[in-house]
Design an enzyme around this catalytic site. Sequence first.
Site, mmCIF file in Angstrom:
data_model
loop_
_atom_site.group_PDB
_atom_site.id
_atom_site.type_symbol
_atom_site.label_atom_id
_atom_site.label_comp_id
_atom_site.label_asym_id
_atom_site.label_seq_id
_atom_site.Cartn_x
_atom_site.Cartn_y
_atom_site.Cartn_z
ATOM 1 N N LYS A 90 2.640 31.236 13.331
ATOM 2 C CA LYS A 90 3.223 32.257 12.461
ATOM 3 C C LYS A 90 2.009 33.193 11.856
ATOM 4 C CE LYS A 90 6.060 32.728 8.125
ATOM 5 N NZ LYS A 90 6.534 31.759 7.141
ATOM 6 N N SER A 96 11.558 32.587 6.509
ATOM 7 C CA SER A 96 10.655 33.396 7.060
ATOM 8 C C SER A 96 10.091 33.206 8.393
ATOM 9 C CB SER A 96 9.598 33.854 5.938
ATOM 10 O OG SER A 96 8.799 32.920 5.846
ATOM 11 N N SER A 104 10.961 27.945 4.319
ATOM 12 C CA SER A 104 10.942 29.076 5.552
ATOM 13 C C SER A 104 10.647 28.280 6.884
ATOM 14 C CB SER A 104 9.731 29.987 5.101
ATOM 15 O OG SER A 104 10.243 30.931 4.132
#
Lengths: 493, 94
Positions: free
Chosen positions: A86, A161, A185
């Site tokens: 990420k 996210s 997330s």
Amino acid sequence: MKGRRNQLSLFRLTAHELHDLLVKKEISAQELSESIFSRIGSVEDRIAAYITLTKERAFECARAVDRQIQNGGETSPLSGIPIALKDNICTGGVRTTAASKMLADFIPPYSATVVKKLDATGAVVTGKTNMDEFAMGSSTENSAFFPTKNPWNLERAPGGSSGGSAAAVASGEAVCALGSDTGGSIRQPASFCGVVGMKPTYGAVSRYGVIAYASSFDQVGPITKDVTDCALMLNAICGHDPLDSMSLKSDVPDYTSHLVNGVRGLKIGVPEEYMSTEMDSGVRAAVEKAMAMFGSLGATVDYATLPHSSYALPVYYIIAPAEASSNMARFDGVRYGAGAGDAEDVIDLFIKTRSRGFGPEVKRRIMLGTYALSAGYYDAYYLKAQKVRTLIKEDFDRAFLKFDLLLSPTTPCTAFRFGEKTDDPYQMYLTDVYTAPANLAGIPAITIPCGFAEGMPVGLQLMGRHQGEATLLRAAYTFEQNTDYHKCFPEIG
Amino acid sequence: MLISHKDVENVALLSRLELTVAEKEIYTRQLGDILKHFKTLGLVDTENVPPMVQVLPLKNVFREDWVGQHMSREDALSNCPDPEEGYFKVPRII
């Protein structure tokens, strides 16, 4: 070469399957990376999982792993395995943006502890994945650059996210990925994309070098194709780090030793407050089927009560923005990030830098948090929320006296369409209703695929005691061994 | 109305954010809508409930005071938008 696997299908395999092929020398790490990058080449224009690809670095790592294998060296389970990170996880020398204009050109001078740990295992980093800006959001629609598409239906969001990481694993653009989970997330996008995602116990994984959103909740964790890979990733990333003062000091067990097919005697609670909230009928059906399955496998399944459940979301959306408003103060245009060359004075520098660099959701949360912390409102919002957080944690403590783990849907709905929830921020926040409580209590939680509703994957969440990852893995592994959902692979249209 | 136009202006100032007229409108409405959902917390009896400080049982985390690896000045300044002579530069304050 005789007996060689068709390279074109390697992207469908799990890390442990690929490890076996590497060790048997049926494939090389370089061939594996070639397969993944060729998959990226063929679907990335539709999925848009990555902000930055690190192809050159990946092949260098892969070749080093091959040399090691040729020389008869020890091969760790993640050696040569292509893994996506990420983009809020700092990678030394590789652009790290947190999907924000603020950090569009930020090249960290150091790597996060989790990156160093993965590097040490010989894992091959494929690139940096898309996300909601600074991890604030539930769909990747808040990325300053572009939204990521759900591999199961390109008109739908992958969740967020960590949407880029989940979409990359689901589409075969990476074998495993790291995400971060502050209120869901990792689990929400993993659930939307039909893959496995775990938020470990708070403090189990170092946050050093991970761009902070809400520090009392933030936790890094794996997104994988199955539970075995999840355990392998945990083995690699967990452990005490003196550079993170909230890091747990306990020893890291070998999580793969808990991959046991059997739940006989396990006491599973289903929070009745969760089941009595509104959710899609397809989600409810899939979760009820999972409850029955655990029952038939010998676990005791009964309703549990978490009386303060309905307050979890307001508590989370007060405390997380409050912490965010403080964390985001570092973006002042002085040390890193986009500056403002036309500023008249220092206050003007801060204002211009922040007004231009942050997107709408980040501004919304900074203001919400600043409001909740400001004079006159602190007691009513922030302090009240921290008191209710205590009650929520106590609900879990009581439930875990009676149950070994708690079972629920991961999200009340499956992946929604782009734009469906962008007009009303609270509608978007509601997708965190079952995931945020684990962050409030600091406990571990995993999501595994448990079915489909109208063609979209449904996720099953299991929450465990503080440092109870082993029990979660055992139950999740057992479910997986008795179902086929984790083997479903999307046809990307 | 839980939050006024003026409140939003004040919060923006504290947050060091500049809002356009249109943004002020939107945020006043949206923040008001969000705050409405928080009112439910008023129903919870928190008399004698201590606020959560942190979820871990950690206390007084100490470590040896050793000199570890540190970043070079060049690296530390490598992302600085406007460095000068090895320093971070800010606009004149006094």
